[in-house]
Design an enzyme around this catalytic site. Sequence first.
Site, PDB file in Angstrom:
ATOM      1  N   GLY A 281       1.093  -1.440  -0.191  1.00 45.92           N
ATOM      2  CA  GLY A 281      -0.046   0.583   0.134  1.00 45.92           C
ATOM      3  C   GLY A 281       1.211   1.328   0.280  1.00 45.92           C
TER       4      GLY A 281
ATOM      5  N   VAL B 255      -1.040  -6.974  -4.437  1.00 43.63           N
ATOM      6  CA  VAL B 255      -0.505  -8.450  -3.592  1.00 43.63           C
ATOM      7  C   VAL B 255      -1.502  -9.406  -3.019  1.00 43.63           C
ATOM      8  CG1 VAL B 255       0.631  -9.179  -1.300  1.00 43.63           C
ATOM      9  CG2 VAL B 255       1.264  -7.073  -2.223  1.00 43.63           C
TER      10      VAL B 255
ATOM     11  N   VAL C  67      -2.961  -1.063   4.142  1.00 39.91           N
ATOM     12  CA  VAL C  67      -4.135  -1.214   2.682  1.00 39.91           C
ATOM     13  C   VAL C  67      -5.125  -0.340   3.149  1.00 39.91           C
ATOM     14  CG1 VAL C  67      -3.087  -3.478   1.783  1.00 39.91           C
ATOM     15  CG2 VAL C  67      -5.164  -3.061   3.353  1.00 39.91           C
TER      16      VAL C  67
ATOM     17  N   HIS D 110       9.627  38.020   5.872  1.00 38.33           N
ATOM     18  CA  HIS D 110      11.174  38.080   5.145  1.00 38.33           C
ATOM     19  C   HIS D 110      12.316  37.429   5.862  1.00 38.33           C
ATOM     20  CE1 HIS D 110      13.538  36.922   1.701  1.00 38.33           C
ATOM     21  NE2 HIS D 110      14.406  38.142   2.067  1.00 38.33           N
TER      22      HIS D 110
HETATM   23  P1  NAD Z   1      -4.430   4.779   1.902  1.00 40.94           P
HETATM   24  O1  NAD Z   1      -6.346   4.681   2.092  1.00 40.94           O
HETATM   25  O2  NAD Z   1      -4.088   5.503   1.881  1.00 40.94           O
HETATM   26  O3  NAD Z   1      -3.831   3.696   1.209  1.00 40.94           O
HETATM   27  C1  NAD Z   1      -3.931   2.271   1.107  1.00 40.94           C
HETATM   28  C2  NAD Z   1      -3.121   1.816  -0.515  1.00 40.94           C
HETATM   29  O4  NAD Z   1      -3.132   0.228  -0.305  1.00 40.94           O
HETATM   30  C3  NAD Z   1      -3.842   2.188  -1.296  1.00 40.94           C
HETATM   31  O5  NAD Z   1      -3.272   3.458  -1.890  1.00 40.94           O
HETATM   32  C4  NAD Z   1      -4.586   1.597  -2.146  1.00 40.94           C
HETATM   33  O6  NAD Z   1      -4.512   1.039  -3.240  1.00 40.94           O
HETATM   34  C5  NAD Z   1      -3.443   0.035  -1.615  1.00 40.94           C
HETATM   35  N1  NAD Z   1      -4.207  -1.334  -1.585  1.00 40.94           N
HETATM   36  C6  NAD Z   1      -4.791  -1.919  -1.300  1.00 40.94           C
HETATM   37  N2  NAD Z   1      -4.892  -3.575  -1.092  1.00 40.94           N
HETATM   38  C7  NAD Z   1      -4.350  -3.734  -1.587  1.00 40.94           C
HETATM   39  C8  NAD Z   1      -3.667  -4.702  -2.312  1.00 40.94           C
HETATM   40  N3  NAD Z   1      -3.807  -6.000  -1.996  1.00 40.94           N
HETATM   41  N4  NAD Z   1      -2.275  -5.075  -2.690  1.00 40.94           N
HETATM   42  C9  NAD Z   1      -1.580  -3.524  -2.801  1.00 40.94           C
HETATM   43  N5  NAD Z   1      -1.666  -2.335  -2.723  1.00 40.94           N
HETATM   44  C10 NAD Z   1      -3.229  -2.372  -2.307  1.00 40.94           C
HETATM   45  O7  NAD Z   1      -4.346   3.765   3.768  1.00 40.94           O
HETATM   46  P2  NAD Z   1      -3.242   4.210   5.143  1.00 40.94           P
HETATM   47  O8  NAD Z   1      -1.954   3.823   4.718  1.00 40.94           O
HETATM   48  O9  NAD Z   1      -3.747   2.262   5.580  1.00 40.94           O
HETATM   49  O10 NAD Z   1      -3.908   4.864   5.695  1.00 40.94           O
HETATM   50  C11 NAD Z   1      -5.280   4.463   6.688  1.00 40.94           C
HETATM   51  C12 NAD Z   1      -6.063   6.352   6.927  1.00 40.94           C
HETATM   52  O11 NAD Z   1      -5.277   6.182   7.889  1.00 40.94           O
HETATM   53  C13 NAD Z   1      -5.744   7.003   5.857  1.00 40.94           C
HETATM   54  O12 NAD Z   1      -6.848   7.080   4.867  1.00 40.94           O
HETATM   55  C14 NAD Z   1      -6.004   8.424   6.686  1.00 40.94           C
HETATM   56  O13 NAD Z   1      -6.776   8.559   6.723  1.00 40.94           O
HETATM   57  C15 NAD Z   1      -4.578   7.942   7.958  1.00 40.94           C
HETATM   58  N6  NAD Z   1      -3.667   8.464   8.278  1.00 40.94           N
HETATM   59  C16 NAD Z   1      -3.362   9.805   8.154  1.00 40.94           C
HETATM   60  C17 NAD Z   1      -2.133  10.102   8.433  1.00 40.94           C
HETATM   61  C18 NAD Z   1      -1.872  11.606   8.209  1.00 40.94           C
HETATM   62  O14 NAD Z   1      -2.789  12.199   8.120  1.00 40.94           O
HETATM   63  N7  NAD Z   1      -0.545  12.062   7.160  1.00 40.94           N
HETATM   64  C19 NAD Z   1      -0.896   9.567   8.247  1.00 40.94           C
HETATM   65  C20 NAD Z   1      -1.557   8.059   8.456  1.00 40.94           C
HETATM   66  C21 NAD Z   1      -2.744   7.396   8.066  1.00 40.94           C
END
Ligand code: NAD
Length: 470
Positions: free
Chosen positions: A186, A243, A275, A449
């Site tokens: 992911g 995956v 994911v 600045h």
């Molecule tokens: P995400 O939704 O941002 O990303 C998950 C990714 O995994 C997606 O791009 C998806 O296409 C991919 N994916 C899904 N199944 C897959 C597979 N079988 N094989 C390969 N890729 C696959 O989710 P996340 O990174 O787990 O984070 C979860 C949530 O936590 C985020 O949506 C966010 O809201 C929150 N979060 C926010 C922050 C921040 O604000 N800085 C930081 C961390 C988490």
Amino acid sequence: MSEYDLVVIGGGPGGYVAAIKAAQMGLKTACIDKQTAADGSPVLGGTCLNVGCIPSKALLDSSHQYEFFNKEGKKHGLVGSVKIDISQMQKRKETVVKNLTQGISGLLKKNNVEWLHGFGSLKSKNVVQCTSEKGLIKNLSTKNILLASGSLPSRIQSLPIDNEYIFDSSGALEFKSAPKELCIIGAGVIGLELGSVWRRLGSNVTVLEAQTSFLDTADKDVSAEALKLFKKQGLKIELGTLVTEAKIAKEKVTISYKKGVERLESSFDKVVVAVGRSPYTEGLNLDEAGVKSDDKGFILVNEFNETSTKGIFAIGDCTLGPMLAHKASEEGILVAEHMAGAKAPVEITHVPWIIYTWPEIAWVGPSEQFLRNTKKEINVGKFPFRASGRSHARGETEGFVKIIAEKNNDQILAVHILGSNASELISEAVTAMEFGATSEDVARIIHGHPTLSESMHEAALATLGNAIHY
Ligand code: NAD
Ligand code: FAD
């Protein structure tokens, strides 16, 4: 007679903020949370403080300083190299978390919110049952209930988390050393942030992403430039890889994945599944009180964040919308105000998104592509940090600020930033948009600045076709 005006289930940034606000508005409030710290003591703060925003940022900051010193130090006249002590880095992270979570219990006390440690569930629309770890049951009668039970990491069935080879984000925050070959499944927010941490600390990081495009929710200019920079830093990002399976043998995890028509395999020392996250409503007994959720488990709410049952509200990750701490907190405040008599519906339009990689990524409002697809007539102003004096002084000239304004009235519709400290810069954009500012308004504001914020000023000028320094 109800014992309480409000019982909140969940003490994360949604629940504890709502509880404090409700108490400040004169409501007799209790907050139930089941979470315990590693030492077994009850703890507040939810995902955000314990296994999310705060510990990840502590590791991101420590690992950034380590990398900065070793990669850039020489240019600044800082000689020698710095070694890492990951166990000290982890101890510091734990201290940061402990100080902040203890602070929250202090805040609940100060505001006369009763904190109950236990599992909350609905007995009826006016009764919440709290079951302690020892199985003691307390029934709380209440006028209103707020569900703020948050979310859990989503799973891939064929990759069960064992915390030895396969981890979720919580496990990936606890590594005692940098795995030599680390796979992150992911390339979302967690994949990029935690991938950056462990790459900086020495891992070879491969990120496998199912989508064929990178960071779909971001503006295309930002995601294209960020992808180039992250690859240059050494993150191996493989797009279009779905995956399917993992096998553990000889202290290695072999991942099987589909890439186009090909079926491939790669072996790693550790794998992190990142994911997405799913709403956590297990055991709440939603049906008992007639509370409806959708097919993915998100609790359904109206414009006041009230569920299908009058007097029961829901906020944060267990409802639809961005899974962000500040969204949960803001909803908590608005719902508490509503319960105390305010009539305005919950309307959170300008939620900023921030990804704490380096450079950071931050945005508010839709992407340029989305606006063009909706046939909006827009002006776009872009200012690169390589034209900013402060960026040169810092030695961090990557990225840009992009402002999108409506053509006919110049109102700012979106701001996208890729660059160091984008997380702080985006607040000016949110403030401007919340006040309905035009790009000329921002262009006419005096910015100090030399600051990075001058790039916001210049991007606003560029929207009008008048940038001075570019
Ligand atoms: P995400 O939704 O941002 O990303 C998950 C990714 O995994 C997606 O791009 C998806 O296409 C991919 N994916 C899904 N199944 C897959 C597979 N079988 N094989 C390969 N890729 C696959 O989710 P996340 O990174 O787990 O984070 C979860 C949530 O936590 C985020 O949506 C966010 O809201 C929150 N979060 C926010 C922050 C921040 O604000 N800085 C930081 C961390 C988490
Ligand atoms: P939570 O924080 O999940 O809190 C819910 C609480 O309710 C938990 O303590 C849980 O134990 C408790 N609970 C659940 N059910 C019950 C029950 N039945 N009885 C009693 N207690 C119960 N967001 C950002 O905005 N910025 C970031 O930088 C950021 N970084 C993140 C990094 C990582 C690694 C992760 C995993 C997430 C990150 N997030 C970030 C997302 C953020 O943590 C969540 O959006 C936020 O915590 C949601 O708040 P919440 O109050 O809705 O739920």
